[in-house]
Design a protein around this motif. Structure first.
Motif, PDB file in Angstrom:
ATOM      1  N   GLY A  15      10.518  46.122  17.272  1.00 26.77           N
ATOM      2  CA  GLY A  15      10.280  47.438  17.145  1.00 26.77           C
ATOM      3  C   GLY A  15       9.462  47.571  15.802  1.00 26.77           C
ATOM      4  N   ASN A  16       9.406  49.008  15.657  1.00 30.27           N
ATOM      5  CA  ASN A  16       8.553  49.366  14.525  1.00 30.27           C
ATOM      6  C   ASN A  16       9.488  49.657  13.279  1.00 30.27           C
ATOM      7  OD1 ASN A  16       6.172  49.441  15.994  1.00 30.27           O
ATOM      8  ND2 ASN A  16       6.846  51.310  16.930  1.00 30.27           N
ATOM      9  N   ASP A  17       9.375  48.871  12.189  1.00 30.03           N
ATOM     10  CA  ASP A  17      10.261  48.910  10.911  1.00 30.03           C
ATOM     11  C   ASP A  17       9.266  49.323   9.796  1.00 30.03           C
ATOM     12  OD1 ASP A  17      12.269  48.340   9.196  1.00 30.03           O
ATOM     13  OD2 ASP A  17      11.573  46.282   9.159  1.00 30.03           O
ATOM     14  N   PHE A  18       9.734  50.623   9.280  1.00 29.91           N
ATOM     15  CA  PHE A  18       9.298  51.317   7.977  1.00 29.91           C
ATOM     16  C   PHE A  18      10.353  50.777   7.013  1.00 29.91           C
ATOM     17  CE2 PHE A  18       6.594  53.344  11.218  1.00 29.91           C
ATOM     18  CZ  PHE A  18       5.428  53.662  10.722  1.00 29.91           C
ATOM     19  N   PHE A  19       9.907  50.171   5.865  1.00 28.53           N
ATOM     20  CA  PHE A  19      10.754  50.075   4.812  1.00 28.53           C
ATOM     21  C   PHE A  19      10.293  50.309   3.481  1.00 28.53           C
ATOM     22  CE2 PHE A  19       7.599  46.485   5.443  1.00 28.53           C
ATOM     23  CZ  PHE A  19       7.099  46.255   4.168  1.00 28.53           C
ATOM     24  N   VAL A  20      11.417  50.698   2.774  1.00 26.63           N
ATOM     25  CA  VAL A  20      10.959  51.145   1.289  1.00 26.63           C
ATOM     26  C   VAL A  20      11.848  50.201   0.198  1.00 26.63           C
ATOM     27  CG1 VAL A  20      11.422  52.822  -0.375  1.00 26.63           C
ATOM     28  CG2 VAL A  20      10.813  53.576   2.034  1.00 26.63           C
ATOM     29  N   SER A  21      11.090  49.635  -0.526  1.00 24.71           N
ATOM     30  CA  SER A  21      11.654  48.674  -1.540  1.00 24.71           C
ATOM     31  C   SER A  21      11.619  49.362  -2.725  1.00 24.71           C
ATOM     32  CB  SER A  21      10.658  47.392  -1.645  1.00 24.71           C
ATOM     33  OG  SER A  21      10.717  46.952  -0.419  1.00 24.71           O
ATOM     34  N   PHE A  22      12.841  49.455  -3.319  1.00 24.21           N
ATOM     35  CA  PHE A  22      12.937  50.457  -4.532  1.00 24.21           C
ATOM     36  C   PHE A  22      12.923  49.478  -5.885  1.00 24.21           C
ATOM     37  CE2 PHE A  22      15.444  52.470  -1.330  1.00 24.21           C
ATOM     38  CZ  PHE A  22      15.216  53.745  -1.432  1.00 24.21           C
ATOM     39  N   ALA A  23      12.530  50.022  -6.969  1.00 26.95           N
ATOM     40  CA  ALA A  23      12.122  49.265  -8.024  1.00 26.95           C
ATOM     41  C   ALA A  23      13.537  48.993  -8.741  1.00 26.95           C
ATOM     42  CB  ALA A  23      11.454  50.258  -9.043  1.00 26.95           C
ATOM     43  N   SER A  59      13.000  51.401  14.845  1.00 25.19           N
ATOM     44  CA  SER A  59      12.749  52.022  16.250  1.00 25.19           C
ATOM     45  C   SER A  59      12.381  51.087  17.279  1.00 25.19           C
ATOM     46  CB  SER A  59      12.278  53.333  15.856  1.00 25.19           C
ATOM     47  OG  SER A  59      10.777  53.240  15.910  1.00 25.19           O
ATOM     48  N   ASP A  60      12.884  51.249  18.455  1.00 29.28           N
ATOM     49  CA  ASP A  60      12.302  50.487  19.480  1.00 29.28           C
ATOM     50  C   ASP A  60      11.267  50.743  20.246  1.00 29.28           C
ATOM     51  OD1 ASP A  60      13.360  52.467  20.807  1.00 29.28           O
ATOM     52  OD2 ASP A  60      14.746  51.326  22.224  1.00 29.28           O
ATOM     53  N   GLY A  61      10.318  51.845  19.438  1.00 29.03           N
ATOM     54  CA  GLY A  61       9.229  52.292  19.945  1.00 29.03           C
ATOM     55  C   GLY A  61       8.044  51.303  20.548  1.00 29.03           C
ATOM     56  N   ALA A  62       7.020  51.708  21.003  1.00 33.43           N
ATOM     57  CA  ALA A  62       5.783  50.725  21.377  1.00 33.43           C
ATOM     58  C   ALA A  62       5.231  50.202  20.152  1.00 33.43           C
ATOM     59  CB  ALA A  62       4.810  51.260  22.369  1.00 33.43           C
ATOM     60  N   PRO A  63       4.584  49.025  20.019  1.00 36.84           N
ATOM     61  CA  PRO A  63       3.653  48.625  19.183  1.00 36.84           C
ATOM     62  C   PRO A  63       2.737  49.556  18.582  1.00 36.84           C
ATOM     63  CG  PRO A  63       3.949  46.855  20.841  1.00 36.84           C
ATOM     64  CD  PRO A  63       4.287  47.872  21.517  1.00 36.84           C
ATOM     65  N   LEU A  64       2.426  49.633  17.546  1.00 37.30           N
ATOM     66  CA  LEU A  64       1.160  50.411  16.804  1.00 37.30           C
ATOM     67  C   LEU A  64       0.088  49.624  16.953  1.00 37.30           C
ATOM     68  CD1 LEU A  64       2.629  51.989  13.537  1.00 37.30           C
ATOM     69  CD2 LEU A  64       2.944  53.129  15.785  1.00 37.30           C
TER      70      LEU A  64
END
Length: 563
Positions: A547-555, A490-495
């Protein structure tokens, strides 16, 4: 410089029962160099005196000139090649190269004197050298040798002139007594000098160690620390203070006025109030940030005791982010909730089981398709609520480790598209861009758990993202290590840095109305399936916005997880 280490010696040991454990003492080495310079000077004066006496026509013994020249050469060679290891413990090579040569030279000059020249005062040099740089036995032995030489000189004169002998004997006795007093006093002063040097080195080492420990403790504190003088200048600040205050604090040259930035003026006023009242202060003040809303900070001040040397007190200011404090309080609440979760689980599960059973019995007697659809919805949501209760209980209490069956294999792209479209319909959010690129790769994950993770990440993204198309992007990709990844950007403000540190901790949230369990449960669900979840600030394209990038790395598909 090596430190001086003192240890208690055996009874009767020189230096008053104290021994220097190292072979180097800067104080004694400086005294050694001073004595060597004094010997140069005495040798040069003796030679010049002999030359001047010869020049003005006064009677001079030729052997005295030769002795003076030999003494000058001996002092040069002795200072160059004599090895000094403090203290001089016996009449060895070092003693003979210095004290022994001095005694022999001055004795020969005394015997070769012509006229009224008296070389007796020169014997003070070897006496002081032995008393200061040697042990007490060396100092007293050297003084005794000088006294015997003076008495022998008096006896020699008595043999030559018996009528005028009493004065020389008395003078030799008094000189010897004075030299003994001087030797004892000089040795005591030398020992005290070495002892004070050893104590100073130990104190300095201890002070350096404490300073390093204090610096390390202050740097690792989660609380911000500022050290301020009575003029409002900051003399020290730790990294936590830079994170809390911002405004480029870390890059400022110390010391600097605390009221440099308008945002820090309340802190400067609180420090001035502390000095004025000479008492600790505690307040909660808002501190403006470069980006984002002001940060509520709890400020506590303490005054250091005034120095004995007249230095004024310093104000030590402690800064604590109230958001982090509230997060710790919420974490403590989590521990309390864990103790009551078992009873709550039974209270919730029993009504859920009754609802499920009642809806099932009711469905058996219903014929109307609409009614049967309603009972089916009740059963489906009751089962879903039961699974949610199980997940929350898994967070609140520690389960025994055991092998649990993982979820079924699901096609990642198809499932993500289905869940994202479902979320868009329910939230009525536009501008969500979906990019799927795993090529139909399967991952082992429970569909309901994946739904909870994706919905939570999309809800967080929608809370801070803009309204334009592509402000939220859901994508999948595969890397070269046979691992699939899910990204919600998302293009939200930095955390803020403080928020990033606690993102996946329970009960931590930047929103006052949020429970703070969403990302924590996401992390727990990912770990249960061998996946990892993380956050980073980055741009998806080379020239695109960050932007803020939340990622999930699967096994990998073949992975089995031990819980």
């Amino acid at each position: 410089m090596a430190p001086l280490l003192w240890s208690r010696g055996e009874p009767g040991t020189d230096w008053g029962g104290l021994e220097i454990a190292t072979r180097e003492s800067s104080a004694l080495l400086r005294l050694w160099r001073g004595f060597m310079t004094a010997r140069y000077f005495v040798a040069a004066v003796l030679l010049v005196l002999q030359v001047i006496t010869l020049t003005i026509g006064q009677p001079v013994h030729r052997a005295a000139i030769a002795v003076s020249i030999a003494y000058l050469v001996a002092t040069l060679l002795g200072s160059r090649y004599a090895r000094f290891q403090p203290p001089i413990r016996g009449m060895g090579p070092t003693w003979f190269a210095t004290v022994g040569i001095d005694l022999a030279t001055f004795t020969l000059l005394q015997l070769l004197q012509i006229g009224s020249i008296n070389y007796t005062p020169l014997f003070a040099l070897p006496v002081l050298l032995g008393a200061v740089l040697g042990t007490v036995s060396v100092g007293l032995g050297t003084t005794a040798a000088v006294t015997l030489l003076l008495l022998a000189d008096a006896a020699w004169n008595w043999l030559q002139q018996p009528s005028d002998s009493s004065t020389r004997f008395v003078q030799a006795a008094l000189t010897g007594t004075g030299l003994f007093v001087v030797a004892l006093l000089a040795h005591e002063l030398s020992r005290r000098l070495a002892r004070e040097e050893a104590l100073a080195v130990r104190n300095r080492s201890s002070a350096q160690m404490h300073a390093q420990v204090n610096d390390l403790v202050i740097e690792t504190l989660t609380e911000g620390v500022l050290v301020i003088d009575s003029f409002g200048r900051v003399h020290a600040a730790n990294p936590a203070a830079d994170e809390i205050l911002g405004q480029g604090l870390a890059g400022m040259a110390l010391p600097f006025p605390l009221d440099t930035h308008p945002a820090w003026q309340p802190l400067a006023a609180l420090a001035a109030q502390t000095f004025l009242r000479r008492a600790p202060q505690s307040h909660e003040v808002p501190v403006a940030q470069v980006q984002g809303a002001p940060r509520e900070v709890r400020v506590r001040t303490r005054l250091t005791p005034p120095s004995e040397r007249g230095f004024d007190s310093l104000c030590v200011m402690f800064l604590q982010d109230l958001r982090e404090l509230e997060a710790r309080i919420r974490t403590e609440k989590l521990a309390a909730m864990g103790r009551m979760s078992a009873a709550v689980a039974h209270e919730i599960r029993n009504p859920l089981a009754a609802i499920t059973q009642a809806s099932g019995l009711l469905a058996e007697d219903l014929v109307d398709p609409a009614h049967r659809k309603l009972t089916s919805m009740v059963q489906h949501n009751a089962q879903r609520l039961a699974r949610i209760v199980d997940d929350v209980l898994d967070v609140a209490r520690a389960r025994q480790q055991r092998i649990e069956p993982l979820g079924d294999m699901v096609e990642l792209d198809t499932t993500v598209r289905m869940l994202t479209e479902e979320w868009v319909r329910q939230s009525k959010r536009n501008g969500v861009l979906v990019m799927l690129a795993t090529g139909g790769r399967d991952v082992r994950f429970d569909v309901e758990h994946l739904r909870r993770i994706l919905v939570n990440l999309l809800d967080n993204a929608a809370r801070y993202a803009g309204e334009r198309d592509g402000s939220i992007q859901v994508s999948t990709l595969a890397d070269g290590r046979d691992r699939a990844h899910l990204q919600v950007w998302s293009d939200g403000a930095p955390l803020e840095t403080a928020v990033q540190r606690h993102l996946f901790e329970p009960f931590f949230s930047s929103e006052s109305r949020s429970s703070g369990l969403g990302l924590f449960i996401c992390r727990e669900l990912c770990e249960r399936h061998g996946a990892t979840i993380g956050y980073e600030r980055r741009a998806l394209a080379a020239n695109g916005p960050e932007g803020n990038d939340f990622f999930v790395s699967f096994a990998p598909a073949e992975t089995r997880l031990t819980q």
